[in-house]
Each structure stands twice: as C-alpha cells, then as structure tokens.
Design a protein around this motif. Structure first.
Motif: not given
Length: 200
Positions: A2-3, A6-7
């Motif tokens: 997820l991280s 998003v980045k």
C-alpha cells in the motif's frame, strides 16, 4: 505494498496508472478498495483543475494578445515575467531575446528614463507620458521622392504594483497605450474652441 503504491501515485503526479490489487485479509481488501477509489477521484479532480487552469490561461493570453495596448508583467528586479507582442514592438525588443529586463533591454531610448523611474519607485500607481519620434511610412511625394520625416507618437505609460504570491515579492504591471489620436483630437478640439471664442 500500500505504502509503495501511494508513493508511486504521488511520484506519477497523481495519475493512477492501475488500481492496487485487492488481496490479503478482508479488512485489508476493504482498505485497498477505499484507497483505490480515493486515488481515482483525486486523479480525476486534479486533471479537471489542470484543464481549467490551461483553459483560463489560454483565454487570458488570447485577450492580452488581442488588445492594442502593450502589456508587461515585471518582477521586482526588472526581470520580464510576461508580455504581449505589442509591448515588445513598442519598446523595440526582439521577441527572440532571452532574459529580458527593464529598462536594460529597451531599444526605444525615449522609454528608458520613464521605465527606469517606474522600476526604482515604491509608489503603488504611476503614470507618465512619452513622446517618440518615429520615421513616417515611406510615401511618394509629388516630386517622386520618398518622405521619411519623423512623426511624433504619444504614449501613456501606466504602472501599478502587485504582489507575486508564488515568489513572495512585489512586481509591476505596466501598460503602454498609444494616445496619439486622442492627443490630436484634444488639440483640434481646443483649436476649434479658441477659434470660436475669438470669433465671438
């Protein structure tokens, strides 16, 4: 994951290339679905606003290029931020010239002292008159000779300070208007008035 996604979304200038695959625990899948929807809506919102900005800029540019006045947007140190073609023509500045500054790049010398005073002033609003001698359009006289006597053209230079929010510095809007016809009409009106008064 997820991280990282998003980045990647932020790095791609808020464009969602592909949704994040919904996998893992049911709670994680619900979060992924909500995040996908959020990124999709944010991407669409950003694209809509960018289109609006481009559209508004095109309208403003068309308006500024169409008007007969010369318009310049200048930074606090005289660096030209924006101008229409008419302003560059009046000041004698070639359009292809790079790093234009006022009054340094001005080729029409009559404007030099006025623009120097405007750029040095801290006043919010300034107005000045400039008379420029320009060669008359070559016309054939009765004797077949070209007539190149200089003609006086009158210009009104109006300047107002504004604040550049992006640079956090003041700048100036400078408008150069050809008022030759207005001055001639005013002069003719005064001459007629004096003549009538004298006759009466």
């Amino acid at each position: 994951k997820l991280s990282a996604n998003v980045k990647a979304f932020i790095a791609a200038d808020y464009k969602l290339e592909k949704p994040i695959p919904g996998e893992g625990w049911p709670e994680a899948a619900g979060l992924i679905s909500a995040l996908n929807r959020l990124m999709l809506e944010l991407s669409a919102y950003r694209a809509f606003h960018l289109n609006q900005v481009v559209d508004e800029r095109a309208k403003a540019q068309a308006l500024v290029e169409t008007i007969t006045d010369g318009v310049l947007l200048v930074g606090d140190r005289g660096r030209l931020i924006y101008s229409n073609r008419r302003a560059l023509d009046i000041l004698g500045i070639p359009g292809q010239e790079q790093n234009i500054t006022l009054p340094g790049s001005v080729k029409q010398k009559e404007f030099f002292p006025v623009l120097s005073g405007i750029m040095a002033s801290q006043e919010n609003y300034l107005k000045a008159e400039v008379e420029v001698r320009v060669p008359e359009d070559p016309t054939v006289s009765r004797r077949g000779e070209q007539n190149a006597y200089p003609v006086a053209k009158s210009f009104r230079v109006i300047s107002r300070r504004f604040f550049l929010a992006t640079l956090k510095k003041p700048g100036r809007v400078i408008v150069i208007r050809d008022v030759t016809m207005e001055m001639e009409i005013e002069s003719a009106r005064e001459a007629v008035f004096h003549m009538i008064t004298h006759d009466m």
